[in-house]
Scaffold this motif. Structure first.
Motif, mmCIF file in Angstrom:
data_model
loop_
_atom_site.group_PDB
_atom_site.id
_atom_site.type_symbol
_atom_site.label_atom_id
_atom_site.label_comp_id
_atom_site.label_asym_id
_atom_site.label_seq_id
_atom_site.Cartn_x
_atom_site.Cartn_y
_atom_site.Cartn_z
ATOM 1 N N HIS A 51 37.804 33.177 33.666
ATOM 2 C CA HIS A 51 38.247 32.561 34.922
ATOM 3 C C HIS A 51 39.400 33.348 35.549
ATOM 4 N N PHE A 52 40.282 33.864 34.727
ATOM 5 C CA PHE A 52 41.402 34.658 35.230
ATOM 6 C C PHE A 52 40.886 35.881 35.987
ATOM 7 N N HIS A 53 39.931 36.580 35.385
ATOM 8 C CA HIS A 53 39.386 37.781 36.022
ATOM 9 C C HIS A 53 38.600 37.439 37.295
ATOM 10 N N GLU A 54 37.888 36.322 37.274
ATOM 11 C CA GLU A 54 37.160 35.895 38.483
ATOM 12 C C GLU A 54 38.134 35.572 39.606
ATOM 13 N N LEU A 55 39.228 34.886 39.284
ATOM 14 C CA LEU A 55 40.226 34.543 40.300
ATOM 15 C C LEU A 55 40.928 35.793 40.825
ATOM 16 N N LYS A 56 41.155 36.749 39.953
ATOM 17 C CA LYS A 56 41.843 37.985 40.333
ATOM 18 C C LYS A 56 41.009 38.784 41.343
ATOM 19 N N GLN A 57 39.678 38.684 41.228
ATOM 20 C CA GLN A 57 38.785 39.438 42.111
ATOM 21 C C GLN A 57 38.684 38.810 43.506
ATOM 22 N N LYS A 58 39.125 37.567 43.659
ATOM 23 C CA LYS A 58 39.028 36.890 44.977
ATOM 24 C C LYS A 58 40.112 37.346 45.912
#
Length: 97
Positions: free
Chosen positions: A90-97
């Motif tokens: 989830h951290f990496h997904e949020l970082k990509q937004k």
């Protein structure tokens, strides 16, 4: 009934400081419990003392995003490795937004 903010702070020392605990009036706690589908019930009472009782409850760690929106949850049966992997995902997904 018996838990104070001081007792919650003492209990919270066993958790990472980034873990937040919800507190509120009994009605607010009931509303939050319903929203998060938390189960709780007085399991056992001592007839001689109002402060001596056990609470049966669900054990869930909720992961919320920076906007407060629900991302994921982990139960007591979730391994620490799976919790870590889920949080990192989830951290990496949020970082990509």
């Amino acid at each position: 009934k018996r838990d104070s903010l001081k007792q919650l702070a003492y209990f919270g020392r066993d958790f990472d400081p980034r873990v937040h605990f919800l507190v509120g009036t009994p009605d607010q706690v009931k509303t939050a419990a319903k929203a998060f589908r938390v189960y709780s019930s007085v399991a056992e009472t001592d007839k001689e003392s109002d402060d001596d009782y056990l609470i049966d409850h669900s054990i869930v760690l909720y992961l919320l995003g920076p906007d407060g929106q629900f991302l994921d949850f982990y139960t007591q049966s979730t391994s620490s490795r799976d919790v870590l992997e889920g949080i990192l995902k989830h951290f990496h997904e949020l970082k990509q937004k």
